[in-house]
Design an enzyme around this catalytic site. Structure first.
Site, PDB file in Angstrom:
ATOM      1  N   ASP A  78       0.857  -1.185   0.000  1.00  0.00           N
ATOM      2  CA  ASP A  78       0.000   0.000   0.000  1.00  0.00           C
ATOM      3  C   ASP A  78       0.891   1.232   0.000  1.00  0.00           C
ATOM      4  OD1 ASP A  78      -2.067   1.770   0.207  1.00  0.00           O
ATOM      5  OD2 ASP A  78      -2.806   1.075   2.141  1.00  0.00           O
TER       6      ASP A  78
ATOM      7  N   ASP B  83      -2.717   2.462  -6.246  1.00  0.00           N
ATOM      8  CA  ASP B  83      -1.737   2.560  -5.160  1.00  0.00           C
ATOM      9  C   ASP B  83      -1.661   1.339  -4.243  1.00  0.00           C
ATOM     10  OD1 ASP B  83      -4.222   2.976  -4.043  1.00  0.00           O
ATOM     11  OD2 ASP B  83      -3.572   4.583  -2.706  1.00  0.00           O
ATOM     12  N   GLU B  84      -2.344   0.245  -4.584  1.00  0.00           N
ATOM     13  CA  GLU B  84      -2.242  -0.930  -3.729  1.00  0.00           C
ATOM     14  C   GLU B  84      -2.493  -2.207  -4.523  1.00  0.00           C
ATOM     15  OE1 GLU B  84      -5.300  -1.502  -0.711  1.00  0.00           O
ATOM     16  OE2 GLU B  84      -6.537   0.017  -1.692  1.00  0.00           O
TER      17      GLU B  84
END
Length: 381
Positions: free
Chosen positions: A31, A125-126
């Site tokens: 993350d 983003d993850e």
């Protein structure tokens, strides 16, 4: 052995349950830390150390991401910009640059692919990584996570946090523990007590409305959830009840799916009383549209087709859709098309009990991209 016994395995309880893996899995959830805001601070030295919000500053604007400096004032994603500015008068608003975020996300995805082909992006983003069998032959998942975070820093000047465990649910929960710029391991032995102490609102996949319903049933923590029978959870939460039953025990057999592609993003609401007027319906559509756009702003997703869903008093359901050539332009574009689709249904033949809005034809369908170190596990994580 009773069905509520936490040691009773999922496969033993239900004939249609997925088979338990024969080998203990190693799953990492990576993350990025305050991704959008961190990219902006990286690229503009004047923003470093200042509270930054990515999003629109106008009256109906919404925060897509907030830097850690801004979070100290209570600013968070999906927060109305007016409220954010009130909480933090020094807040600096920056217009999103999704093309840049996607480019950086692809850099990070390339790093992941050096370790495993089993990568499931959740957003820009993850992502989940299954490193049970990894391409570098590294024995410990904790070492892989550390190497990946170091590589991300060296190649992008951005920090990432990681969670390591034996399944997706636990690794996702672990990645929140040492943010920012840290990692955490949940071992199989730790899992029952870790989950038992969590507030159910912290469980990945349990939103505010579900948390409120659980609270009304006397379920406030993972321990409370574990005390519920699978039958009671299914009765109250449908198919999701089975999933809640197992994650309360730290059990999650879902595979890391590298082909996971979101086809649409949407939200809907069932009303306490049926609605009849256009004014009422446009008013309740606003927060539904906000939810859709907040997800788009947070993930960089864009789409070409807006669909309005209407369920009447008698449960009959219809949908109306409209597509544009390129992509729907922002929240205002979603609102305009939704309003026009709604207006085209008047006069309504019956009162309405549910409205929903979704966005499809997403950019992810063609090109989806991909947030003090924990103990080293002797059992191979």
């Amino acid at each position: 052995m009773p069905a509520t016994d936490p040691d009773h395995t999922q496969a033993a309880l239900s004939s249609d349950a997925p088979l338990k893996p024969t080998r203990q899995r190693k799953v990492i959830h990576v993350d990025m830390d305050a991704f959008y805001a961190s990219v902006e601070q990286r690229d503009n030295p004047e923003l470093r150390g200042r509270p930054v919000a990515v999003g629109g500053s106008r009256e109906r604007g919404v925060v897509a991401a907030a830097s850690y400096e801004a979070r100290r004032f209570g600013v968070h994603s999906a927060m109305p910009s007016v409220s954010a500015k009130r909480s933090c008068p020094e807040l600096v608003f920056v217009k999103p640059r999704f093309d840049v975020y996607k480019e950086v996300s692809l850099q990070i995805r390339a790093i992941f692919s050096e370790y495993t082909s089993l990568i499931e992006p959740l957003s820009l983003d993850e992502a989940y990584l299954d490193v049970t069998e990894n391409l570098k032959g590294v024995e410990y998942a904790t070492q892989i996570a550390r190497e990946i975070r170091t590589r991300i820093w060296e190649e992008t000047s951005l920090t990432a946090s990681a969670g390591i465990s034996v399944n997706k649910f636990l690794s996702k929960m672990a990645s929140d523990q040492n943010k920012p710029n840290g990692q955490f391991v949940i071992t199989p032995d730790m899992a029952p007590s870790f989950v038992a102490g969590l507030r159910v609102g912290k469980f990945h996949g349990i939103g505010q409305k579900t948390e409120e319903k659980m609270n009304r049933l006397g379920i406030f923590t993972g321990l409370d959830l574990r005390a519920m029978s699978i039958e009671a959870l299914r009765q109250n939460f449908g198919k999701s009840g089975s999933h809640y039953y197992w994650i309360a025990r730290g059990i999650d057999d879902r595979p890391v799916r590298p082909d996971r592609i979101r086809k649409s993003v949407g939200a809907e609401n069932t009303f306490e009383r049926d609605l009849s007027s256009y004014e009422e319906m446009t008013e309740v559509l606003a927060p539904i549209i906000d939810k859709v756009w907040n997800h788009c702003a947070r993930t960089g997703i864009r789409g070409r087709t807006v669909t309005l869903k209407v369920k009447y008093q008698d449960f009959q359901q219809i949908t109306r859709s409209r597509s544009v050539q390129d992509e729907v332009q922002g929240r205002d574009g979603i609102a305009r098309i939704s309003g026009e689709l709604l207006a085209g249904l008047f006069p309504m033949p019956r009162p309405v009990r549910l409205l929903g809005v979704s966005l499809s034809g997403l950019n992810t369908e063609a090109d989806e991209a991909v947030t003090d170190d924990g103990p080293q596990l002797s059992l191979g994580l």
